[in-house]
Scaffold this motif. Structure first.
Motif, PDB file in Angstrom:
ATOM      1  N   ASP A 158       1.856   2.250  -3.227  1.00 29.39           N
ATOM      2  CA  ASP A 158       3.322   2.369  -3.246  1.00 29.39           C
ATOM      3  C   ASP A 158       3.902   2.803  -1.891  1.00 29.39           C
ATOM      4  N   GLN A 159       3.178   3.622  -1.156  1.00 34.14           N
ATOM      5  CA  GLN A 159       3.719   4.093   0.136  1.00 34.14           C
ATOM      6  C   GLN A 159       3.710   2.979   1.188  1.00 34.14           C
ATOM      7  N   HIS A 160       2.732   2.076   1.097  1.00 36.39           N
ATOM      8  CA  HIS A 160       2.718   0.915   1.993  1.00 36.39           C
ATOM      9  C   HIS A 160       3.987   0.084   1.711  1.00 36.39           C
ATOM     10  N   ILE A 161       4.183  -0.172   0.393  1.00 33.45           N
ATOM     11  CA  ILE A 161       5.295  -1.048  -0.015  1.00 33.45           C
ATOM     12  C   ILE A 161       6.632  -0.411   0.372  1.00 33.45           C
ATOM     13  N   LYS A 162       6.727   0.901   0.127  1.00 34.53           N
ATOM     14  CA  LYS A 162       7.970   1.613   0.479  1.00 34.53           C
ATOM     15  C   LYS A 162       8.266   1.437   1.982  1.00 34.53           C
ATOM     16  N   GLY A 163       7.222   1.533   2.808  1.00 38.44           N
ATOM     17  CA  GLY A 163       7.388   1.382   4.262  1.00 38.44           C
ATOM     18  C   GLY A 163       7.842  -0.026   4.628  1.00 38.44           C
ATOM     19  N   ILE A 214      10.916   6.636   7.994  1.00 38.00           N
ATOM     20  CA  ILE A 214      10.189   6.560   6.720  1.00 38.00           C
ATOM     21  C   ILE A 214       9.480   7.883   6.497  1.00 38.00           C
ATOM     22  N   TYR A 215       9.731   8.515   5.372  1.00 40.58           N
ATOM     23  CA  TYR A 215       9.041   9.762   5.036  1.00 40.58           C
ATOM     24  C   TYR A 215       7.974   9.436   3.995  1.00 40.58           C
ATOM     25  N   MET A 216       6.725   9.658   4.338  1.00 41.22           N
ATOM     26  CA  MET A 216       5.638   9.365   3.395  1.00 41.22           C
ATOM     27  C   MET A 216       5.569  10.465   2.337  1.00 41.22           C
ATOM     28  N   ASP A 217       5.586  10.070   1.051  1.00 38.84           N
ATOM     29  CA  ASP A 217       5.529  11.070  -0.032  1.00 38.84           C
ATOM     30  C   ASP A 217       4.143  11.700  -0.130  1.00 38.84           C
ATOM     31  N   VAL A 218       3.122  10.931   0.250  1.00 34.27           N
ATOM     32  CA  VAL A 218       1.765  11.501   0.319  1.00 34.27           C
ATOM     33  C   VAL A 218       1.202  11.159   1.695  1.00 34.27           C
TER      34      VAL A 218
END
Ligand code: EPU
Length: 419
Positions: A125-130, A157-161
């Motif tokens: 999900d963090q890849h996709i969010k980016g 972009i702030y990574m949640d994890v």
């Protein structure tokens, strides 16, 4: 099917040369898709994950020539595909880097949903969010992931994890984007810095890799030729450090960066081992049973999850009871069942394993569930009394170059047998 047959009870002694880092290589090779030229990549580990990556790049149109065991020349002037082979990409975790690189190069790509080691749920999900924050449209379905962008525009972009893969992937997609991209809460592993160094050597403008905040100033184009040598593998070096302590041996580990090993060195000193820093070589030795210690895996510079199973073997024969807390992957204790079959006393539940040290292990047939589990069981086989048969060694071949040759040179008795 191949297996390793290990006759245990050896104290490992001698020298070993560490190969280039797997987790840097599997990102730097896709990163060449951003370039349009001819590049030499050296200190490339000759492992199956690298071979699969090369295969995928060739399917996309790259031309690859192996100059020696650890050096390739890759020509990325003509990249014609925008659909990476689904069967190959879905078997291989790091194929997700094809998405970031191809978004940057062509603005369009489809790959199989990334597979890889069986370590529990592995969301992206963090890849996709980016990618979406940069302006891409991403669709996931029917075992595939596709991404498209008319134009990528830099953003914050702030990574949640803290994610190694998402940090590198967003970095890749941002190199040729318009304007500046900032990645906050970025991962800081040595391979993140190595990928940034590679891209900067090729003309990118990336600052802050190795800290929590990475800034990527988009550039219009990259160099048409260049060469790069991949950083030594932190985890391979750590694996031999663990093997030295587990076997009460004495190993000179060459071609490593000692600062990358600080968290592992600290644990080895805590359990009574010795580490001497000799520049790009370290000497690791012990002549007594290790003492108990607690471990909690964390993103770099914390104790690496990729060293948890190997250190689990060391603690399984330590004096006293140790607690291991695995905070990155939910299924990284599968090796403990196999180790218990060799006489260890480990109770693993959820994120915690309680390791009651035993005086010795004994050989048994065991199965590698993943790459680092395989490395750990190989060390256990070298320590144990009697013969160990280690199965599913394709996992080990994914990430360790000439593993049994390297251990054999240190005195281990290992045979690879094809059944
Ligand atoms: N995560 C999310 N969402 C994401 C991405 C990650 O929730 O979009 C979570 C994961 O579930 C995990 C944590 O974040 O709990 C860290 O995952 P990360 O993305 O950092 O892992 P990765 O990039 O998939 C790489 C290495 C792994 C290594 C981890 C952690 C490669 C190809 N793989 O995986 O290496 O364990 O970082 O350091 O670089 C190995 O070499 O044996 C291996 C498994």
């Amino acid at each position: 099917m191949e297996k390793l047959v290990i006759t245990g009870g050896t104290r490992l002694k001698g020298e070993v040369v560490i190969s280039g880092a797997k987790n840097a290589a599997v990102a730097i090779l896709p990163a060449t898709l951003l370039l349009k030229g001819v590049y030499t990549i050296s200190n490339l580990p000759n492992i199956s994950d690298v071979k699969i990556t090369c295969d995928i790049l060739q399917d996309l149109g790259a031309k690859i020539t192996w100059k020696s065991r650890n050096e390739i020349v890759i020509d990325t002037r003509e990249i014609d595909g925008n659909e990476a082979p689904i069967d190959k990409t879905s078997k291989f975790r790091a194929s997700y880097y094809i998405i970031g690189a191809m978004l940057g190069r062509c603005g369009q790509i489809e790959v199989g949903l990334p597979g890889g080691c069986n370590l529990g749920s592995r969301p992206i999900d963090q890849h996709i969010k980016g990618f979406e924050a940069l302006g891409a449209k991403v669709e996931v379905g029917q075992g595939k992931i596709s991404a498209k962008a008319k134009k990528l525009v830099g953003t914050s972009i702030y990574m949640d994890v803290v994610s190694v893969g998402a940090t590198i992937n967003v970095m890749l997609a941002s190199v040729l984007a318009e304007g500046t991209t900032t990645i906050d809460n970025a991962a800081k592993e040595p391979h993140i810095v190595d990928v940034a160094n590679f891209l900067n050597t090729m003309g990118a403008d990336i600052r802050g890799a190795g800290t929590d905040v990475i800034k990527i100033n988009g550039v219009k184009s990259l160099k048409r030729e260049g060469s790069y040598s991949i950083v030594p593998d932190q985890i391979e070096a750590g694996t031999f450090m663990a093997a030295a302590i587990a076997t009460r041996g004495d190993i000179l580990i060459k071609n490593c960066i000692s600062e990358h090993l600080d968290c592992i060195t600290a644990k080895i000193l805590e359990i009574g081992g010795h580490v001497e820093d000799l520049g790009d070589t370290i000497r690791v030795w012990s002549n007594k049973r290790p003492t108990k210690a607690n471990i909690k895996t964390l993103p770099y510079p914390g104790f690496p999850t990729d060293m948890q199973p190997q250190m689990g073997v060391v603690l399984s024969i330590a004096d006293g009871t140790s607690i291991i807390n695995e905070s990155i992957w939910e299924s990284r204790f599968q090796y403990t069942n196999e180790l218990n079959n060799m006489g260890a006393h480990i109770t693993a539940q959820g994120k915690t394993a309680v390791v009651e040290g035993v005086k010795e292990l004994s050989g048994a047939p065991v199965y590698a569930s993943d790459l680092r589990a395989g490395a750990a069981l190989l060390i256990a086989g070298i320590v144990a009394k009697g013969t160990t048969e280690l199965y599913n060694i394709n996992h080990i071949d994914r990430g360790y170059e000439q593993i049994e040759e390297k251990f054999r040179k240190l005195g281990a008795n290992i045979l690879r047998i094809t059944e």
